[in-house]
Write a protein that holds these residues in place. Structure first.
Motif, PDB file in Angstrom:
ATOM      1  N   UNK A 269      12.549 -15.255   1.141  1.00 37.03           N
ATOM      2  CA  UNK A 269      12.421 -14.183  -0.045  1.00 37.03           C
ATOM      3  C   UNK A 269      10.787 -13.829   0.511  1.00 37.03           C
ATOM      4  N   UNK A 270      10.679 -12.575   0.230  1.00 37.49           N
ATOM      5  CA  UNK A 270       9.200 -12.074   0.176  1.00 37.49           C
ATOM      6  C   UNK A 270       8.807 -11.306  -0.692  1.00 37.49           C
ATOM      7  N   UNK A 271       7.497 -11.211  -0.879  1.00 38.96           N
ATOM      8  CA  UNK A 271       7.098 -10.309  -2.089  1.00 38.96           C
ATOM      9  C   UNK A 271       6.212  -9.214  -1.538  1.00 38.96           C
ATOM     10  N   UNK A 272       6.601  -7.938  -1.894  1.00 41.12           N
ATOM     11  CA  UNK A 272       5.487  -6.746  -1.182  1.00 41.12           C
ATOM     12  C   UNK A 272       4.761  -6.064  -2.467  1.00 41.12           C
ATOM     13  N   UNK A 273       4.030  -5.279  -1.577  1.00 35.79           N
ATOM     14  CA  UNK A 273       3.098  -4.500  -2.669  1.00 35.79           C
ATOM     15  C   UNK A 273       2.650  -3.413  -1.641  1.00 35.79           C
ATOM     16  N   UNK A 274       2.295  -2.178  -2.482  1.00 37.86           N
ATOM     17  CA  UNK A 274       1.912  -1.077  -1.749  1.00 37.86           C
ATOM     18  C   UNK A 274       0.810  -0.668  -2.270  1.00 37.86           C
ATOM     19  N   UNK A 275      -0.322   0.096  -1.545  1.00 34.39           N
ATOM     20  CA  UNK A 275      -1.655   0.867  -1.913  1.00 34.39           C
ATOM     21  C   UNK A 275      -1.574   1.901  -1.216  1.00 34.39           C
ATOM     22  N   UNK A 276      -1.939   3.257  -1.744  1.00 31.35           N
ATOM     23  CA  UNK A 276      -2.147   4.284  -1.265  1.00 31.35           C
ATOM     24  C   UNK A 276      -3.577   4.661  -1.115  1.00 31.35           C
ATOM     25  N   UNK A 277      -4.188   5.190  -0.057  1.00 32.26           N
ATOM     26  CA  UNK A 277      -5.428   5.408   0.108  1.00 32.26           C
ATOM     27  C   UNK A 277      -5.902   6.588  -0.720  1.00 32.26           C
ATOM     28  N   UNK A 278      -7.021   6.308  -1.481  1.00 33.27           N
ATOM     29  CA  UNK A 278      -7.621   7.537  -2.523  1.00 33.27           C
ATOM     30  C   UNK A 278      -8.773   8.032  -2.075  1.00 33.27           C
ATOM     31  N   UNK A 279      -9.802   7.332  -2.360  1.00 34.56           N
ATOM     32  CA  UNK A 279     -11.260   7.533  -1.778  1.00 34.56           C
ATOM     33  C   UNK A 279     -11.913   6.275  -1.139  1.00 34.56           C
ATOM     34  N   UNK A 280     -10.984   5.432  -0.817  1.00 31.21           N
ATOM     35  CA  UNK A 280     -11.233   4.084  -0.290  1.00 31.21           C
ATOM     36  C   UNK A 280     -11.867   4.063   1.147  1.00 31.21           C
ATOM     37  N   UNK A 281     -12.841   3.131   1.293  1.00 31.75           N
ATOM     38  CA  UNK A 281     -12.840   2.833   2.724  1.00 31.75           C
ATOM     39  C   UNK A 281     -12.146   1.619   3.283  1.00 31.75           C
ATOM     40  N   UNK A 282     -12.128   1.062   4.475  1.00 34.18           N
ATOM     41  CA  UNK A 282     -10.949   0.099   4.700  1.00 34.18           C
ATOM     42  C   UNK A 282     -11.054  -1.247   4.010  1.00 34.18           C
ATOM     43  N   UNK A 283     -12.206  -1.704   3.569  1.00 31.36           N
ATOM     44  CA  UNK A 283     -12.189  -2.888   2.716  1.00 31.36           C
ATOM     45  C   UNK A 283     -11.820  -2.775   1.316  1.00 31.36           C
ATOM     46  N   UNK A 284     -12.335  -1.796   0.847  1.00 33.88           N
ATOM     47  CA  UNK A 284     -11.680  -1.381  -0.808  1.00 33.88           C
ATOM     48  C   UNK A 284     -10.343  -1.365  -0.620  1.00 33.88           C
ATOM     49  N   UNK A 285      -9.703  -0.593   0.309  1.00 37.67           N
ATOM     50  CA  UNK A 285      -8.139  -0.392   0.368  1.00 37.67           C
ATOM     51  C   UNK A 285      -7.549  -1.705   0.346  1.00 37.67           C
ATOM     52  N   UNK A 286      -8.071  -2.584   1.359  1.00 37.88           N
ATOM     53  CA  UNK A 286      -7.413  -3.858   1.597  1.00 37.88           C
ATOM     54  C   UNK A 286      -7.558  -4.641   0.356  1.00 37.88           C
ATOM     55  N   UNK A 287      -8.881  -4.529  -0.449  1.00 36.63           N
ATOM     56  CA  UNK A 287      -8.845  -5.248  -1.462  1.00 36.63           C
ATOM     57  C   UNK A 287      -7.644  -4.898  -2.555  1.00 36.63           C
ATOM     58  N   UNK A 288      -7.667  -3.696  -2.966  1.00 36.39           N
ATOM     59  CA  UNK A 288      -6.620  -3.318  -3.851  1.00 36.39           C
ATOM     60  C   UNK A 288      -5.450  -3.598  -3.320  1.00 36.39           C
TER      61      UNK A 288
END
Length: 305
Positions: A269-288
């Motif tokens: 089994x796997x858990x998945x999640x999604x984040x779309x770039x808004x006004x992020x840099x790479x680090x903030x997008x990975x944190x989200x």
């Protein structure tokens, strides 16, 4: 060195014959000068220039394979050498005033040789630019290879961050969406404890191939850490990214992986999640993205992770 000189023996033989023919022609027509008539400054200047031309020819032949560029360089230097050689013969052999061909032999090969030498240097310059470009590319690939995961044929976390920075810049320039999908195996540590880390590594290798088969050509799959994978989805909005994430989760759920020792089928089994770039840099997008994964995990699994 020997093998390279063998490739160019025809050039060396032709140059040797031309120099000796010039010498024999001068001896046949002219008279040897007395030692007292020698002008040592001219002998050193003209003879030394001819000798240096021979040294340059030897260096070119030693360092280069046969080809157009080498031929141009050698022919150009041969013309320069022949002119200096004929010019230096005048210091030892007096030619009759009625003979004029020696001036032609002395003067004509020099400009022709310089033109050929210039062409050779120009093409050599272009050749070196191409080689430098290839070396730069290989060096870049080598640096990137060092950022690949040691177990799977995927980029590691550092490689993901680098590619994410590039992807975010390109998305902003082209005004296109960019999304990330994270996939984390549920209770992978339990599988390692039960079947051993060797079996766990084998599972991750097989899982990598499964995930790659379920991605598009433009998508980039990286191993973030352990049993956690991230997919970079260029030109992909959040709705499409969620659909792809669900497809990956279902692919893992139906994955018929069996242990190597007993052939026991592992239920994954796997858990998945999604984040779309808004006004992020790479680090903030990975944190989200990691926060979205933490919220998506069942309470028990989130606590154990």
């Amino acid at each position: 060195m020997t093998s390279l000189l063998k490739l160019h023996r025809l050039k060396l033989t032709a140059l040797f014959l031309a120099a000796n023919i010039g010498l024999l022609l001068h001896l046949a027509v002219g008279d040897l000068k007395a030692t007292s008539e020698w002008v040592w400054l001219d002998i050193l200047g003209e003879g030394g220039s001819a000798l240096l031309s021979l040294v340059w020819i030897g260096l070119v032949l030693k360092s280069r394979p046969a080809g157009r560029v080498t031929n141009l360089l050698v022919l150009g230097l041969a013309g320069v050498f022949f002119s200096w050689w004929i010019d230096s013969l005048d210091e030892f052999i007096r030619m009759p005033d009625t003979v004029h061909w020696d001036h032609w032999l002395e003067s004509v090969p020099m400009p022709i040789g310089l033109v050929l030498l210039t062409l050779g240097i120009y093409h050599w310059h272009r050749e070196q630019l191409a080689i430098s470009a290839q070396m730069e590319k290989r060096e870049r690939l080598f640096r990137e290879h060092r950022q690949f995961d040691k177990l799977t044929p995927l980029g590691d976390a550092d490689y993901l961050r680098r590619q994410l920075e590039l992807g975010l810049a390109e998305a902003a320039t082209n005004n296109q969406p960019l999304s990330l999908v994270i996939l984390d195996l549920d209770d992978f540590n339990g599988l390692n404890r039960r079947f051993g880390h060797g079996e766990g590594d084998h599972l991750l290798l097989a899982l990598t191939q499964l995930l790659l088969l379920n991605l598009r050509r433009q998508d980039l799959l990286c191993r973030l850490a352990g049993d956690r994978f991230v997919v970079l989805l260029p030109n992909t909005g959040e709705a499409q990214a969620r659909q792809l994430a669900e497809e990956l989760r279902e692919a893992v759920r139906h994955f018929a992986h069996k242990t190597r020792q007993h052939g026991e089928r592992l239920k994954l089994q796997a858990t998945v999640a999604v984040a779309m770039a808004l006004q992020d840099d790479a680090e903030s997008l990975l944190r989200r993205l990691n926060l979205a994964l933490a919220r998506a995990k069942p309470p028990r699994l989130a606590h154990s992770a």
